[in-house]
Write an enzyme that holds these catalytic residues in place. Structure first.
Site, PDB file in Angstrom:
ATOM      1  N   HIS A  65       0.666  -1.392  -0.042  1.00 43.41           N
ATOM      2  CA  HIS A  65      -0.143  -0.091  -0.053  1.00 43.41           C
ATOM      3  C   HIS A  65       0.871   1.323   0.049  1.00 43.41           C
ATOM      4  O   HIS A  65       1.967   1.446   0.466  1.00 43.41           O
ATOM      5  CB  HIS A  65      -0.772  -0.096   1.243  1.00 43.41           C
ATOM      6  CG  HIS A  65      -0.052  -0.014   2.490  1.00 43.41           C
ATOM      7  ND1 HIS A  65       0.429   1.102   3.137  1.00 43.41           N
ATOM      8  CD2 HIS A  65       0.245  -1.221   3.545  1.00 43.41           C
ATOM      9  CE1 HIS A  65       1.127   0.640   4.310  1.00 43.41           C
ATOM     10  NE2 HIS A  65       0.786  -0.428   4.324  1.00 43.41           N
ATOM     11  N   GLU A  68      -2.473  -6.863   7.665  1.00 36.42           N
ATOM     12  CA  GLU A  68      -1.057  -6.429   8.300  1.00 36.42           C
ATOM     13  C   GLU A  68      -0.903  -7.434   9.715  1.00 36.42           C
ATOM     14  O   GLU A  68      -1.806  -8.003  10.043  1.00 36.42           O
ATOM     15  CB  GLU A  68      -1.131  -5.199   8.885  1.00 36.42           C
ATOM     16  CG  GLU A  68       0.056  -4.819   9.536  1.00 36.42           C
ATOM     17  CD  GLU A  68       1.213  -4.634   8.922  1.00 36.42           C
ATOM     18  OE1 GLU A  68       1.767  -5.470   8.837  1.00 36.42           O
ATOM     19  OE2 GLU A  68       1.844  -3.531   8.523  1.00 36.42           O
TER      20      GLU A  68
END
Length: 219
Positions: A12, A92
């Site tokens: 990202h 994550e």
């Protein structure tokens, strides 16, 4: 089985947490947005990916975090050629809930001394936990290749640690090899490319911050 020509792993763009780690004290990790810089990084990655994929179809899997969803949206891939879905197993590494900055700094120091793969954050995960869920995702991904109409490209929009652990699992790297690798920069990607011999190779390596320790497992 239809094996894709490429498997692209994209980190990202820069998030609010990358720019200011105090935000974790008042905002959930999963809710952090891209910064203006992060949006620019994602848009630049989109230009590269649109050129890479051309007119070919893409099967995309996106971590459910806000910053990864925003990154995917900013890529501006042609929706007529992309099959996209959220994939929680690509999220994550869990660090617990709202974070105490000083406590996290202390735990990061412990992790550096103990090892990024094995150290478990209080109320959170170890790298080994992420490795296990990435392995479970890979089993699902392999099964998807059995579809006769599977696109020639796979795109994973995820996080730096998850990218490294995906490659560790795919290429059977050792824990020592994983420990020496650095996360890619925000908005950058690595591509697993299928060769004529039927094997995948990484288009470019992750940066290393040290040389891995070697062990001989031969009998």
């Amino acid at each position: 089985m239809v094996r894709p020509h490429r498997i692209v792993l994209l980190r990202h763009g820069e998030s609010e947490g990358n720019a200011d780690d105090t935000v974790y004290e008042r905002e959930p990790d999963h809710a952090l947005r891209l910064t203006p810089t992060g949006l620019t990084q994602a848009e630049a990655a989109g230009e590269q990916l649109r050129a890479l994929f051309g007119e070919e179809g893409v099967s995309a899997y996106v971590s459910p975090y806000r910053r990864t969803l925003e990154t995917f949206r900013a890529l501006r891939l042609d929706p007529r050629r992309v099959r996209a879905r959220e994939e929680p197993r690509l999220r994550e590494q869990d660090w617990g809930n709202w974070q105490d900055r000083e406590d996290v700094k202390r735990q990061k120091a412990y992790r550096d001394a103990y090892g990024h793969f094995f150290y478990r954050f209080a109320q959170g995960e170890s790298g080994a936990d992420v490795y296990d869920r990435v392995g479970a995702f890979l089993e699902s991904l392999y099964r998807s290749f059995e579809a006769p109409d599977h696109p020639p490209n796979v795109l994973l929009v995820t996080h730096g640690l998850t990218m490294r652990l995906f490659c560790m699992r795919w290429f059977h790297w050792s824990v020592a090899e994983f420990e020496c690798l650095s996360n890619p920069e925000n908005g950058s990607f690595r591509t697993l490319v299928l060769g004529s011999d039927g094997r995948y190779r990484l288009d470019r390596p992750f940066e290393r911050w040290t040389t891995p320790e070697s062990f001989d497992l031969g009998g």
